[in-house]
Enzyme design. Structure first.
Site, mmCIF file in Angstrom:
data_model
loop_
_atom_site.group_PDB
_atom_site.id
_atom_site.type_symbol
_atom_site.label_atom_id
_atom_site.label_comp_id
_atom_site.label_asym_id
_atom_site.label_seq_id
_atom_site.Cartn_x
_atom_site.Cartn_y
_atom_site.Cartn_z
ATOM 1 N N LYS A 126 2.827 -17.575 -12.033
ATOM 2 C CA LYS A 126 2.607 -16.122 -11.295
ATOM 3 C C LYS A 126 3.915 -16.674 -10.511
ATOM 4 C CE LYS A 126 -0.957 -14.547 -9.403
ATOM 5 N NZ LYS A 126 -2.068 -14.303 -9.556
ATOM 6 N N ASP A 166 -0.523 -8.485 -7.976
ATOM 7 C CA ASP A 166 -1.465 -9.358 -7.321
ATOM 8 C C ASP A 166 -1.209 -8.623 -5.939
ATOM 9 O OD1 ASP A 166 -3.140 -11.929 -7.399
ATOM 10 O OD2 ASP A 166 -1.656 -11.896 -5.694
HETATM 11 P P1 NDP Z 1 -4.133 -6.236 -2.833
HETATM 12 O O1 NDP Z 1 -2.735 -6.421 -2.325
HETATM 13 O O2 NDP Z 1 -4.122 -4.917 -3.549
HETATM 14 O O3 NDP Z 1 -5.347 -6.329 -1.390
HETATM 15 C C1 NDP Z 1 -5.457 -6.906 -1.149
HETATM 16 C C2 NDP Z 1 -6.552 -7.072 -0.177
HETATM 17 O O4 NDP Z 1 -7.224 -8.458 0.425
HETATM 18 C C3 NDP Z 1 -6.368 -5.639 1.318
HETATM 19 O O5 NDP Z 1 -7.370 -5.668 1.798
HETATM 20 C C4 NDP Z 1 -5.365 -7.138 2.061
HETATM 21 O O6 NDP Z 1 -5.756 -6.695 3.447
HETATM 22 C C5 NDP Z 1 -6.495 -7.697 1.900
HETATM 23 N N1 NDP Z 1 -5.846 -9.489 2.314
HETATM 24 C C6 NDP Z 1 -4.892 -9.978 1.984
HETATM 25 N N2 NDP Z 1 -4.578 -11.039 2.815
HETATM 26 C C7 NDP Z 1 -5.474 -11.073 3.665
HETATM 27 C C8 NDP Z 1 -5.889 -12.490 4.567
HETATM 28 N N3 NDP Z 1 -4.736 -13.710 4.196
HETATM 29 N N4 NDP Z 1 -6.793 -12.611 5.210
HETATM 30 C C9 NDP Z 1 -8.153 -10.861 5.032
HETATM 31 N N5 NDP Z 1 -7.348 -10.245 4.923
HETATM 32 C C10 NDP Z 1 -6.279 -10.156 3.325
HETATM 33 O O7 NDP Z 1 -4.267 -7.213 -3.365
HETATM 34 P P2 NDP Z 1 -5.413 -7.075 -5.143
HETATM 35 O O8 NDP Z 1 -7.217 -6.646 -4.072
HETATM 36 O O9 NDP Z 1 -4.595 -7.696 -5.669
HETATM 37 O O10 NDP Z 1 -5.763 -9.058 -5.245
HETATM 38 C C11 NDP Z 1 -7.069 -9.574 -4.179
HETATM 39 C C12 NDP Z 1 -7.142 -10.930 -4.822
HETATM 40 O O11 NDP Z 1 -7.863 -10.719 -6.283
HETATM 41 C C13 NDP Z 1 -6.337 -12.289 -4.451
HETATM 42 O O12 NDP Z 1 -7.219 -13.551 -5.008
HETATM 43 C C14 NDP Z 1 -6.005 -11.648 -5.952
HETATM 44 O O13 NDP Z 1 -5.140 -12.970 -6.860
HETATM 45 C C15 NDP Z 1 -7.037 -11.528 -6.870
HETATM 46 N N6 NDP Z 1 -6.577 -10.940 -7.952
HETATM 47 C C16 NDP Z 1 -5.913 -9.691 -8.156
HETATM 48 C C17 NDP Z 1 -5.923 -9.742 -9.499
HETATM 49 C C18 NDP Z 1 -5.730 -8.352 -10.460
HETATM 50 O O14 NDP Z 1 -5.357 -7.146 -11.138
HETATM 51 N N7 NDP Z 1 -4.712 -7.201 -9.054
HETATM 52 C C19 NDP Z 1 -6.540 -10.158 -10.722
HETATM 53 C C20 NDP Z 1 -7.601 -10.924 -10.384
HETATM 54 C C21 NDP Z 1 -7.228 -11.527 -9.202
HETATM 55 P P3 NDP Z 1 -4.457 -6.385 4.332
HETATM 56 O O15 NDP Z 1 -3.997 -4.633 3.621
HETATM 57 O O16 NDP Z 1 -4.988 -5.954 5.703
HETATM 58 O O17 NDP Z 1 -3.001 -6.764 4.271
#
Ligand code: NDP
Length: 446
Positions: A126, A166
């Site tokens: 990562k 991510d």
């Molecule tokens: P994105 O950046 O596309 O979206 C993240 C989302 O989570 C946004 O809506 C963001 O809001 C919100 N968010 C981020 N940090 C916080 C916080 N501290 N408190 C509240 N909301 C928050 O990321 P992903 O959808 O790709 O990833 C989301 C999760 O899924 C992570 O934990 C990631 O590790 C996990 N994951 C992702 C994969 C992938 O293929 N993308 C694979 C496996 C796991 P805002 O826009 O306000 O920041």
């Protein structure tokens, strides 16, 4: 047994006491694995878990770039190469101001187990940076990505380490990173996944994590002769994972009530249908705006500022934003309101006390390493297509994704089924451990 676990954790804590998220992930895994290791002669006494918690390599580097005002900015970049026993390092890059070594080591550690579960030959890693792409111009994001890759490129490669997206790293960032890698190496290879379809990406990769999470929830519900059809679902986040989790819920006939971002959540009693979801995708992916804008267009919905959506009554909850977003109180509320199934779309969104509540109350609970493994699984399929120099159709990739999620579910049952309850965490931890541990033992003390 408790003494063995506590002694082990105390030793790890001695070395990593300033890394709370990493310690949390190690604790969660150790509580399931140590009793199993002690019961198995082939693993006991080989210090195998001690070796697994130590990254094979950590790279940390300065990332200088120039913003639109001509100011020089400095960020910190990382790559944690955790374990390569069963394949090259594989795992995403996160760009978020909260990124630090503890968070990346927890994610890399989880990734080792997750990748093992997918059945594909991928080790775990990562990386990322404490850079915030929010409110940056495309030019600033491009210059940052180019500077980041100018150091990272010497540590990665299609047979060494293959990063992906991510939080904060989507199609735009992968494009800039790939372009710079290609320029530096003068080669067009599958060094990153999540690429655009016209330049080596796989169909269904953007959808895979969210779709896979819902497939897994459906597998869990089917196992108790139920299904997601007709169920109410609360989702946190509105990024990549949340968007496609919502889409698959709609395909399977569920009603999605909430989505969120770091400013709060929207609650739409009537349900977020396909048209409304498209609007959310437009706000977040094109306009790069805030979820609160939803209520301007759909005024019957509410925006609840600064809160998480776990107070809303639901049958199924899919936390899909970030780590530790569901705590003990949230878990109690979900259970009190009748929630029967929680599948983690994000990595470690439920903290230790929340998970204990779900297990004690026999709620179906899927840990991220099992339920969100669809993303990295399709990344593995993207690597396979790049090696073959061939592309599978959307249906072919979706079928393979579904099959992989079914296989992961079966692996969890094998070691997690106990009379009337499946401990999916335990099942996922033991099953994924065996594959990695066997490979490490076969390869000697390296
Ligand atoms: P994105 O950046 O596309 O979206 C993240 C989302 O989570 C946004 O809506 C963001 O809001 C919100 N968010 C981020 N940090 C916080 C916080 N501290 N408190 C509240 N909301 C928050 O990321 P992903 O959808 O790709 O990833 C989301 C999760 O899924 C992570 O934990 C990631 O590790 C996990 N994951 C992702 C994969 C992938 O293929 N993308 C694979 C496996 C796991 P805002 O826009 O306000 O920041």
């Amino acid at each position: 047994m408790n003494k063995i676990i506590n002694d082990f954790l105390a030793e790890i804590d001695n070395r990593n006491s300033h890394e709370p998220e990493f310690m949390q992930a190690v604790k969660e895994v150790s509580e399931d694995l140590i009793p199993y290791i002690v019961s198995q002669n082939i693993y006991h006494g080989k210090n195998i878990l001690m070796r697994m918690v130590e990254p094979e390599r950590v790279v940390m580097f300065r990332v200088n770039w120039i913003d639109d005002n001509g100011e020089i900015r400095v960020n910190r970049g990382y790559r944690v190469e955790m374990n390569s026993a069963i394949g090259p390092y594989k795992g995403g890059l996160r760009f978020h101001p909260s990124v630090n070594l503890s968070i990346l080591k927890f994610l890399a550690f989880e990734q080792v187990f997750k990748n093992s579960l997918t059945t594909l030959p991928m080790g775990g890693g990562k990386g990322g940076a404490d850079f915030d792409p929010k409110n940056k111009s495309d030019g600033e994001v491009m210059r940052f990505c180019q500077s980041f890759m100018t150091e990272l490129f010497r540590h990665i490669g299609p047979n060494t380490d293959i990063p992906a997206g991510d939080i904060g790293v989507g199609g735009r960032e992968i494009g800039y990173l790939f372009g710079q890698y290609k320029r530096l190496k003068n080669e067009f290879t599958g060094v990153l996944t999540g690429k655009g379809v016209s330049w080596g990406g796989s169909l269904i990769r953007p959808e895979a994590t969210g779709y896979g999470t819902v497939y897994f929830a459906e597998d869990m519900l089917n196992h108790i002769s139920d299904s997601i059809k007709g169920k109410t679902v609360t989702i946190s986040g509105s990024g990549n994972v949340a968007q496609y989790a919502a889409e698959k819920c709609l395909h399977l006939g569920a009603k999605v009530l909430t989505m969120s971002d770091s400013s709060g959540y929207i609650y739409d009693k009537e349900g977020i249908n396909e048209e409304k979801l498209k609007y959310i995708m437009d706000i977040k992916n094109v306009k790069r705006g805030r979820i609160s804008e939803y209520v301007n267009k759909y005024p019957k919905a509410e925006f609840i500022k600064g809160k998480k959506p776990w107070d809303v009554k639901c049958d199924v909850a899919l936390p899909s934003a970030t780590q530790n977003e569901v705590n003990y109180t949230d878990a109690k509320t979900l259970i009190k309101n009748g929630c029967i199934c929680v599948a983690e779309g994000a990595n470690m969104p439920c903290d230790h006390d929340a998970i204990k509540q779900f297990k004690d109350n026999k709620i179906l609970f899927a840990p991220g390493k099992a339920s969100n493994a669809g993303g990295v699984a399709v990344s593995g399929l993207e690597m396979a297509q790049n090696s073959l120099r061939y592309s599978w159709t959307r249906d072919e990739v979706d079928e393979k994704l579904k099959e992989i999620m079914v296989k992961i579910h079966k692996k969890c049952l094998k070691y997690g089924q106990d009379k009337d309850y499946v401990d999916y965490g335990k099942g996922a931890n033991i099953s994924s451990f065996i594959k990695v541990a066997d490979a490490m033992l076969a390869q000697g003390v390296v």
